[in-house]
Design a protein around this motif. Structure first.
Motif, PDB file in Angstrom:
ATOM      1  N   CYS A  69     -54.012  -5.790  48.032  1.00 44.55           N
ATOM      2  CA  CYS A  69     -52.783  -6.153  48.733  1.00 44.55           C
ATOM      3  C   CYS A  69     -51.824  -6.738  47.704  1.00 44.55           C
ATOM      4  O   CYS A  69     -52.209  -7.014  46.571  1.00 44.55           O
ATOM      5  N   GLU A  70     -50.583  -6.954  48.094  1.00 48.32           N
ATOM      6  CA  GLU A  70     -49.571  -7.474  47.176  1.00 48.32           C
ATOM      7  C   GLU A  70     -49.077  -8.827  47.679  1.00 48.32           C
ATOM      8  O   GLU A  70     -48.863  -9.017  48.862  1.00 48.32           O
ATOM      9  N   ARG A  71     -48.956  -9.760  46.734  1.00 45.76           N
ATOM     10  CA  ARG A  71     -48.419 -11.083  47.064  1.00 45.76           C
ATOM     11  C   ARG A  71     -47.643 -11.571  45.851  1.00 45.76           C
ATOM     12  O   ARG A  71     -48.190 -11.578  44.743  1.00 45.76           O
ATOM     13  N   TRP A  76     -53.731  -8.277  44.581  1.00 41.27           N
ATOM     14  CA  TRP A  76     -54.897  -9.139  44.694  1.00 41.27           C
ATOM     15  C   TRP A  76     -55.958  -8.406  45.515  1.00 41.27           C
ATOM     16  O   TRP A  76     -55.632  -7.603  46.383  1.00 41.27           O
ATOM     17  N   CYS A  78     -57.714  -8.134  48.248  1.00 43.92           N
ATOM     18  CA  CYS A  78     -57.842  -8.682  49.604  1.00 43.92           C
ATOM     19  C   CYS A  78     -59.138  -8.244  50.293  1.00 43.92           C
ATOM     20  O   CYS A  78     -59.730  -9.006  51.052  1.00 43.92           O
ATOM     21  N   LYS A 146     -47.768 -17.309  57.125  1.00 43.49           N
ATOM     22  CA  LYS A 146     -47.874 -16.456  55.941  1.00 43.49           C
ATOM     23  C   LYS A 146     -49.197 -16.672  55.202  1.00 43.49           C
ATOM     24  O   LYS A 146     -49.243 -16.851  53.980  1.00 43.49           O
ATOM     25  N   TRP A 150     -50.758 -11.836  55.314  1.00 45.70           N
ATOM     26  CA  TRP A 150     -49.377 -12.017  55.769  1.00 45.70           C
ATOM     27  C   TRP A 150     -48.501 -12.717  54.731  1.00 45.70           C
ATOM     28  O   TRP A 150     -47.307 -12.871  54.929  1.00 45.70           O
ATOM     29  N   ALA A 151     -49.087 -13.106  53.593  1.00 51.67           N
ATOM     30  CA  ALA A 151     -48.308 -13.752  52.530  1.00 51.67           C
ATOM     31  C   ALA A 151     -47.559 -12.730  51.680  1.00 51.67           C
ATOM     32  O   ALA A 151     -46.783 -13.107  50.807  1.00 51.67           O
ATOM     33  N   GLY A 152     -47.809 -11.462  51.921  1.00 54.43           N
ATOM     34  CA  GLY A 152     -47.148 -10.428  51.132  1.00 54.43           C
ATOM     35  C   GLY A 152     -47.153  -9.114  51.889  1.00 54.43           C
ATOM     36  O   GLY A 152     -47.008  -9.089  53.111  1.00 54.43           O
ATOM     37  N   ARG A 153     -47.358  -8.029  51.139  1.00 53.00           N
ATOM     38  CA  ARG A 153     -47.389  -6.706  51.764  1.00 53.00           C
ATOM     39  C   ARG A 153     -48.805  -6.146  51.701  1.00 53.00           C
ATOM     40  O   ARG A 153     -49.522  -6.377  50.726  1.00 53.00           O
TER      41      ARG A 153
END
Length: 182
Positions: A69-71, A76, A78, A146, A150-153
């Motif tokens: 995932c992206e943050r 990262w 996930c 977030k 939900w902290a990123g995409r």
């Protein structure tokens, strides 16, 4: 008058029969929960194993183990983090998982609980899984705060699985064309 009594009797008999059939059907669907307790192994963020029994956490969908995932512009792992977090949550000796339904892969669909409460709900509340049925409130809270995913995409886990199936199918088709094994 006699006709009315016959209709009433027949109607009452039919109603009693339908109620009887409904009670039998309800009893047949009333399978007891299968309960497990012990040292669970988190296969990924929403699947467990215990003594050869495969289980899937009911009502949630976590990232695939290899999913990233992206943050804040950084990737990262996930999927791995969801798996490690689930492993920590089920490591309590008092953890119990129970259910009566099975998914299409014959895994027992379970709700797990420990001294800390509902583990399925906790995974969603931490933002490490999305609601897939019954944890919309926890998902909304994680989204607003977030947390985790939900902290990123991120891609929904279902979409990642669908893409992997599509790529696998395309690869098989390509290999079949090269080898003539279509």
């Amino acid at each position: 008058m006699a006709r009315l009594l016959v209709l009433t009797r027949d109607g009452t008999t039919a109603l009693a029969f339908l109620v009887f059939v409904a009670l039998i059907a309800a009893k047949l669907n009333d399978r007891p929960d299968i309960q497990h307790q012990g040292s669970f192994h988190a296969v990924d963020g929403d699947s467990l194993a215990l003594e050869g029994q495969r289980m899937r956490l009911k009502g949630i969908d976590a990232p695939e183990l290899s999913q990233t995932c992206e943050r804040a512009g950084q990737d990262w792992p996930c999927g791995k983090l969801a798996q490690r977090s689930l492993q920590q949550l089920v490591s309590d000796k008092g953890t119990q998982c129970g259910g009566s339904e099975r998914d299409r892969y014959d895994r027992l669909l379970v709700v797990c609980r420990s001294n800390a409460g509902d583990i399925n709900a906790r995974m969603v509340a931490l933002g490490l899984a999305v609601s897939y049925g019954g944890y919309q409130h926890e998902e909304e809270q994680a989204r607003v705060q977030k947390l985790g995913l939900w902290a990123g995409r991120f891609e929904m886990p279902r979409d990642v699985r669908d893409q992997a199936r599509h790529e696998s199918s395309s690869l098989r088709r390509l290999i079949g064309e090269w080898t003539g094994w279509e």
